[in-house]
Write an enzyme that holds these catalytic residues in place. Sequence first.
Site, PDB file in Angstrom:
ATOM      1  CG  HIS A  73     -22.499  35.146  24.876  1.00 14.40           C
ATOM      2  ND1 HIS A  73     -23.160  35.434  26.047  1.00 14.40           N
ATOM      3  CD2 HIS A  73     -21.665  34.123  25.161  1.00 14.40           C
ATOM      4  CE1 HIS A  73     -22.752  34.609  26.999  1.00 14.40           C
ATOM      5  NE2 HIS A  73     -21.847  33.805  26.493  1.00 14.40           N
ATOM      6  CE1 TYR A 136     -28.674  42.197  26.439  1.00  9.68           C
ATOM      7  CE2 TYR A 136     -27.727  42.529  28.613  1.00  9.68           C
ATOM      8  CZ  TYR A 136     -28.303  41.698  27.654  1.00  9.68           C
ATOM      9  OH  TYR A 136     -28.518  40.370  27.946  1.00  9.68           O
TER      10      TYR A 136
END
Length: 189
Positions: A73, A136
């Site tokens: 992605h 993240y």
Amino acid sequence: MSGGIRFGLPLALHTSPIDGLVVLDLPVHGDNRGWFKENWQREKMTSLGLPDLGPVQNNISFNKTRGTTRGIHAEPWDKYISVATGSVFGAWVDLRQGDGFGTVFTTVIDPSVAVFVPRGVGNAFQTLEDSTAYTYLVNEHWSPEAEYTFLNLADETVAIEWPVPLEQAELSAKDLGHPRLADVAPMRF
């Protein structure tokens, strides 16, 4: 102490074949209790040349089993990736318009490694251990209206050599349904 973690590394930045994607060695301090690291320290990391991420959101993906595979992605924001527990095989493909389109980079991420992923670079990972927590930071909030670019995990052109073959991996049908590189419209900024 955990196996595989490289303790005592100095903070260091390494370039990759993908423009703007960098790998960081993170100092991890361990003893009989476990370990500690500064996962993100703005002043130290920007002084190395990392862009000032300006995080607005922190995400954690907990993955129960080895071989869990997610991606590829590309989003319209930057990411700063590391793991809190376990390890992953990370794979990135430049999906931005330009000469780098289709460039691939892979590396293993354990708690002593972080990766800065610039917007428009496709991100994927496969867990190498059970109970892996992938974390993240991003500098934009997720939005269903944002423009995303996706690439099939099994694309023959980029030919990512997944440690656990995809037919044996834990993955979503949606990720396998994404287009091949020849059918991907590059991200424009």
